[in-house]
Every structure is written in C-alpha cells, then in structure tokens.
Design a protein around this motif. Sequence first.
Motif, PDB file in Angstrom:
ATOM      1  N   UNK A   1       0.854  -1.195   0.000  1.00 45.46           N
ATOM      2  CA  UNK A   1       0.000   0.000   0.000  1.00 45.46           C
ATOM      3  C   UNK A   1       0.886   1.240   0.000  1.00 45.46           C
ATOM      4  N   UNK A   2       0.633   2.173  -0.927  1.00 48.30           N
ATOM      5  CA  UNK A   2       1.439   3.396  -1.014  1.00 48.30           C
ATOM      6  C   UNK A   2       1.425   4.184   0.285  1.00 48.30           C
ATOM      7  N   UNK A   3       0.282   4.106   1.026  1.00 49.62           N
ATOM      8  CA  UNK A   3       0.162   4.909   2.242  1.00 49.62           C
ATOM      9  C   UNK A   3       0.859   4.280   3.433  1.00 49.62           C
ATOM     10  N   UNK A   4       1.024   2.951   3.418  1.00 47.44           N
ATOM     11  CA  UNK A   4       1.620   2.281   4.581  1.00 47.44           C
ATOM     12  C   UNK A   4       2.942   1.611   4.262  1.00 47.44           C
ATOM     13  N   UNK A   5       3.333   1.600   2.985  1.00 51.00           N
ATOM     14  CA  UNK A   5       4.574   0.939   2.593  1.00 51.00           C
ATOM     15  C   UNK A   5       5.755   1.525   3.370  1.00 51.00           C
ATOM     16  N   UNK A   6       6.580   0.637   3.927  1.00 53.41           N
ATOM     17  CA  UNK A   6       7.743   1.089   4.683  1.00 53.41           C
ATOM     18  C   UNK A   6       7.470   1.296   6.159  1.00 53.41           C
ATOM     19  N   UNK A   7       6.202   1.215   6.556  1.00 49.62           N
ATOM     20  CA  UNK A   7       5.858   1.419   7.965  1.00 49.62           C
ATOM     21  C   UNK A   7       5.997   0.150   8.786  1.00 49.62           C
ATOM     22  N   UNK A   8       6.138  -0.989   8.122  1.00 46.87           N
ATOM     23  CA  UNK A   8       6.333  -2.234   8.867  1.00 46.87           C
ATOM     24  C   UNK A   8       7.266  -3.140   8.081  1.00 46.87           C
TER      25      UNK A   8
ATOM     26  N   UNK B   1      -2.220  -6.771  16.858  1.00 46.94           N
ATOM     27  CA  UNK B   1      -0.799  -6.432  16.846  1.00 46.94           C
ATOM     28  C   UNK B   1      -0.533  -5.257  15.911  1.00 46.94           C
ATOM     29  N   UNK B   2      -1.080  -5.317  14.696  1.00 46.60           N
ATOM     30  CA  UNK B   2      -0.819  -4.267  13.713  1.00 46.60           C
ATOM     31  C   UNK B   2      -1.398  -2.924  14.141  1.00 46.60           C
ATOM     32  N   UNK B   3      -2.532  -2.972  14.827  1.00 47.02           N
ATOM     33  CA  UNK B   3      -3.155  -1.716  15.274  1.00 47.02           C
ATOM     34  C   UNK B   3      -2.363  -1.036  16.386  1.00 47.02           C
ATOM     35  N   UNK B   4      -1.405  -1.755  16.975  1.00 50.58           N
ATOM     36  CA  UNK B   4      -0.528  -1.106  17.946  1.00 50.58           C
ATOM     37  C   UNK B   4       0.486  -0.206  17.248  1.00 50.58           C
ATOM     38  N   UNK B   5       0.714  -0.424  15.947  1.00 50.69           N
ATOM     39  CA  UNK B   5       1.779   0.277  15.242  1.00 50.69           C
ATOM     40  C   UNK B   5       1.285   1.094  14.051  1.00 50.69           C
ATOM     41  N   UNK B   6       0.104   0.794  13.543  1.00 45.68           N
ATOM     42  CA  UNK B   6      -0.421   1.485  12.361  1.00 45.68           C
ATOM     43  C   UNK B   6      -1.828   1.995  12.652  1.00 45.68           C
ATOM     44  N   UNK B   7      -2.279   3.025  11.937  1.00 40.46           N
ATOM     45  CA  UNK B   7      -3.656   3.486  12.114  1.00 40.46           C
ATOM     46  C   UNK B   7      -4.649   2.355  11.827  1.00 40.46           C
ATOM     47  N   UNK B   8      -5.666   2.246  12.642  1.00 35.42           N
ATOM     48  CA  UNK B   8      -6.642   1.169  12.475  1.00 35.42           C
ATOM     49  C   UNK B   8      -7.295   1.223  11.096  1.00 35.42           C
ATOM     50  N   UNK B   9      -7.503   2.425  10.558  1.00 35.07           N
ATOM     51  CA  UNK B   9      -8.136   2.556   9.237  1.00 35.07           C
ATOM     52  C   UNK B   9      -7.298   1.862   8.167  1.00 35.07           C
ATOM     53  N   UNK B  10      -5.961   1.940   8.281  1.00 31.08           N
ATOM     54  CA  UNK B  10      -5.098   1.283   7.297  1.00 31.08           C
ATOM     55  C   UNK B  10      -5.216  -0.242   7.404  1.00 31.08           C
ATOM     56  N   UNK B  11      -5.270  -0.728   8.631  1.00 26.38           N
ATOM     57  CA  UNK B  11      -5.395  -2.167   8.829  1.00 26.38           C
ATOM     58  C   UNK B  11      -6.747  -2.662   8.320  1.00 26.38           C
TER      59      UNK B  11
END
Length: 318
Positions: free
Chosen positions: A24-31, A168-178
């Motif tokens: 995802x362009x918006x979340x790429x590189x965030x994890x 787990x992912x919602x601890x590190x990324x916005x819930x909307x992205x997940x």
Amino acid sequence: MLLPQFTMAAFAAFMDLLGVLGADDETSGHCAWEVVADTLIPVRSASGIQVVPTDLLGNPLRFDELIVVGGPLAPPDAYPRELSIWLRQAARGGRYLAGLCNGVFALATAGVLAGHRVCVASAHYRDFAQRFPSFSPEQVVVDRQSVSDRRCMTCVGGGAVTEIAVRILCRHLPEADVQRALRRLQLEPAESSQQSQPPPADLPPGCPAAVQRAALLIEQYAGHALTLPALADRVGMSPRQLQRLFGRHLQMTPQAYARRVRLRLAEWMLAHTGKSIAMIASDCGFADAAHMGRTFRTAFGVAPGLWRRRSVGVKNTV
C-alpha cells in the motif's frame, strides 16, 4: 519464528496482511518483518510445504513483536535451547510475544508465560497440564479461541490468528489502514476471545453452544471439578436449565458427563504417565485411590493397575 509442523494458514494470516500493507502506497515502509530460526534450513509445515527463514535468531530486541507459529499436531517433547533463551531475552526486554496454535508450548517451556492466562487447544489440554503443572485450571483457557494477558497473546489457530494479527498491527499502524487491508483480503475477523473452541469429539452434532462450552469447561476442570452452580454460571444459565439441556442432548446429567471425563483423564494418565494410582486419583478429582478404583472397575470392568499393565503390554508389542 516457525516451529516444525507449523500451520500454513496461521503463518499466511499474518503474512497476507503484512504483504498488503507493505504494498500500500500509504503504509509501505511502515512495517517490516523477518522469518527467523536458529538455522537457515527450511522449516517444514504440517502440509509439507517448506519455508526458508530469512534471518537467524540474533538479537530479539530488534523486533517490537515476536510471533511463534506452531501447528495443530501434538507438540514436540522439547524445543531448542536457543529458542527458549531468545524468548526469555525478548520478554526481559519488554517485547510483545504471541503463540499461535501449539506455539503456546514453546512459550511456556521458555518460562515467559508464568503468571499469565493462556489459551490452549482442548485437544492438547491434558498434555499441557501434564508438562506445566504450575499453571492452575483458572490460568488455562480451553473454552475460548484466544487470550490476551499483558504482553502475551495465545490462540488456538483458525480465525483467531487474524484477530491477533489485527490487534498487533493496530498497535503500530492506524486502524483505518489495517481495516483497508482486511477489506482487500475479504476478511472480517471475529472477536475470537468470545468464541468457543470446537466441542469435544464425543458430543453429538447439534448440541447448543451452552452445552459445548460446558463440556469444554468440564474437560478443563476435570481434576478440580466445578460445582453445577459454578458451571452453569460460567455458561450464563441456571443449573436447572443446564441440566435440562444435558438431559435432552446427551441423555445424562452434567455430573455424569464430568465423571466420564474424569475416567477418560485417568485412563490417559495411566497409559501416558508413570504416576502412582493414588496421585492419578488426586489429579483426576477422585476422593482417593479406592474411590477411583471402584468407579474405574464399574466403567471398564477391570482395576486401574491391571488396565495399566495391559496397556503397557499392548504398546510394547506394537
């Protein structure tokens, strides 16, 4: 961390979400993630598919989350010493830990679950209780699909893995992205901590959820029998209602079903442990060895000691 005979579905539930988020362009590189092991030899899954680790164990503190992916089969008798050391280092460093399927055994072996509530598949409960007697029945959950306790999460697999991945992912990324990644994968995780595990195999099809959950609880507390009022309270109904449901669907009372479960547990312990009959009687909730002997002979037509000798004899001839 993939254990031998791990479940591909559990592994994929994490990797698919991470892959979509990574693309995802918006979340790429965030994890970012690694599949680690003590060697780079491919790890064989329960389905026979092999996965090559991408890195060695190394320093666990380079990760925020560590997920041990197990499988549906009986866990091994032992785990690599390096794995236990790695998990203890992670726990001391304040990292989050998750055990999927029988991965809970690896975490318990490392000692990182002491004092925690854990989720164990009902099919593995007896083995878990035998290996880790320091866990009380109140700490070991077999009637739900997942448990989260402080920095440790455990689940039995299936849909519960996706829910844990989301948490787990919602601890590190916005819930909307997940949630957007879930929609792309056509996934809608249920609240697995509120869903029951599959019922014991001896229940007939069509049993109400209350009977299924009561049967799982009876299995869990086989050595520390719950009173009928306490059992009924745990499944959210009156003792009379629960008795009526057991009578209608199992043609026996909850107390009779509990006695059958205790006898099955005694049978298993006679065959799989070297404990004395007196210790087995205590572990299975009988008043004493004589009480267990009378009940056992009534059910199986033979004394526990003779049954054990015959069982060992059969094993030795196979």
